[in-house]
Write a protein that holds these residues in place. Structure first.
Motif: not given
Length: 464
Positions: A194-203
């Motif tokens: 459930r990583m903060d989406v701002n820390q995740c790669p873009p689609l």
């Protein structure tokens, strides 16, 4: 007296042969599971770090146009062990010589540690066939690393052929189920779900589903929760952007876990002074959708699922730090003859793969035998909504320098062609465009030629 002299001569000859064999390199084959070919820092993917793979690549050649023979574990691994296409090797492995037995008979010490999953066989029940003197089917990569390093710590009187088979990043399947609330256990420790989406790669740029997608793909796409079997494999129907990006983040961490084990093994070889006498092959049995075309897992011919890492590294002997983006390779077919060539074993003419040694050895002369296309296979099973049974779609893929063509034996839109130069994300099929008619006919002919040359059981009458 003559008998004793003859015996001494035979023993002396055997000793000379043994000494010659001892000068052959050790061979380490590292296989991961579900590692998509472009998801590593060596190829420019910026959202992870893979120092282990990078270390191999710095001393060797990375083939970026490498494809598995079948984008699923059991069939692809059957190819790696036999050097044959899955349509031949998957059903009855033991009619083909296993690479472990070939190496053992040639005087190599053989061992296999890690995930097996070769066709439907159990590693302990086919030991006489596979030829590995030491072996353990293991899904915990930390344990696989330990067994590998323990083996390297042993004294070896002969060169060794060692297969180290890591499970990850295959735990992305468990990751997807956990994101969807189904629950599952990781094999080598958890990753953040459930990583903060701002820390995740873009689609990815090719997140969209191509128009007129072949039924051989979409029959398995986004099952709902009432389809218990398939929803457990593709539990993504209810995902939005956040879940997809969290999936990508977790997948990348699983790649890093696996890569750390590779780094530890390579560092061990370096500490022991074995890198100069050990050729290392790294590949994966297939890739993963990684959110491209809104797909997790494998079982399609899109690049993310069928293109796999393929690195060959031998310190001081291979071209170093080379990224080969032109040579078409089939890891499932080419590993067997290439390993045999390095070990000084006469190649079996029945093997359909290519010896790649001229493509990566420093002083090798160019063979001029680079192929024009690669073939991969798939059998896709889907629910028959009308009759309550299941439909089977049998497919073949042909990849050439610029194009990808695939054909299924049935279903809607069974034939597709993509121009990978203009459309690397495979978003715009061009089989129906008149300007691509010539290429469509050429790739149909490639598939016909392949079927005839290899006795492929795909029905040739399905090709227009």
């Amino acid at each position: 007296m003559k008998k004793n002299s003859l015996l001494c001569a035979v023993v002396g000859l055997f000793s000379l042969v043994s000494q010659a064999q001892d000068k052959r390199p050790n061979i380490l084959l590292i296989i991961s599971d579900q590692h998509s070919g472009k998801i590593m820092s060596q190829t420019g993917y910026p959202y992870l770090e893979t120092p282990g793979i990078d270390k191999l690549a710095s001393e060797g050649v990375t083939f970026t146009r490498s494809y598995c023979t079948y984008p699923v574990c059991v069939a692809s691994r059957a190819s790696i062990m036999t050097g044959m296409m899955p349509s031949k090797s998957h059903a009855d492995l033991t009619i083909f010589p296993a690479i472990g037995t070939t190496m053992k008979n040639a005087g190599y010490e053989t061992a296999y540690f890690g995930k097996w999953h070769v066709s439907n066989s159990k590693i302990g029940k086919v030991a006489d066939w596979h030829g590995f003197e030491a072996y353990k089917d293991e899904h915990d990569d930390s344990k696989t690393e330990k067994m590998t390093i323990d083996f390297l710590n042993e004294k070896h009187d002969k060169p060794f052929f060692l297969v180290t088979s890591f499970l990850n990043p295959h735990d992305c399947c468990e990751l997807a189920r956990n994101i969807s609330g189904l629950g599952d256990n990781y094999h080598d420790g958890p990753v953040e779900e459930r990583m903060d989406v701002n820390q995740c790669p873009p689609l990815p740029a090719n997140f969209a589903i191509p128009p007129d997608e072949t039924e051989g793909f979409y029959c398995r796409r986004t099952p709902d929760s009432t389809d218990v079997v398939q929803f457990g494999k593709h539990p993504v129907k209810y995902w939005g952007e956040t879940e997809w990006r969290q999936y990508m983040y977790g997948y990348d961490r699983l790649v890093e876990k696996m890569d750390n084990h590779i780094l530890n093994v390579v560092n061990k070889l370096e500490i022991q002074g074995l890198l100069e006498n050990t050729i290392i092959f790294y590949t994966s049995d297939h890739g993963d959708g990684h959110a491209s075309h809104q797909w997790n897992q494998k079982m399609n011919f899109y690049e993310e699922s069928v293109n796999v890492p393929f690195i060959i590294s031998w310190k001081g002997q291979t071209k170093s730090g080379v990224i080969d983006s032109k040579t078409l390779t089939s890891s499932g077919l080419d590993l067997y003859p290439t390993i045999c060539k390095i070990a000084g074993i006469e190649l079996d003419e029945k093997l359909p793969g290519k010896d790649l040694s001229s493509n990566f050895l420093k002083n090798a002369k160019a063979s001029g035998e680079n192929r024009n296309y690669i073939v991969s296979e798939i059998n896709q099973s889907a629910k028959d909504e009308d009759n309550g049974g299941r439909n089977l779609f049998v497919g073949r893929m042909v990849v050439s320098e610029r194009y990808k063509y695939f054909l299924f034996d049935g279903g809607e839109n069974p034939e597709q062609l993509f121009d990978l130069a203009k459309d690397p994300g495979e978003l715009r099929p061009v089989a129906n465009l008149p300007e691509y008619k010539e290429q469509l006919l050429a790739h149909r002919q490639m598939l016909k030629d392949w079927i005839k040359e290899t006795s492929d059981p795909f029905p040739i009458d399905k090709i227009q």
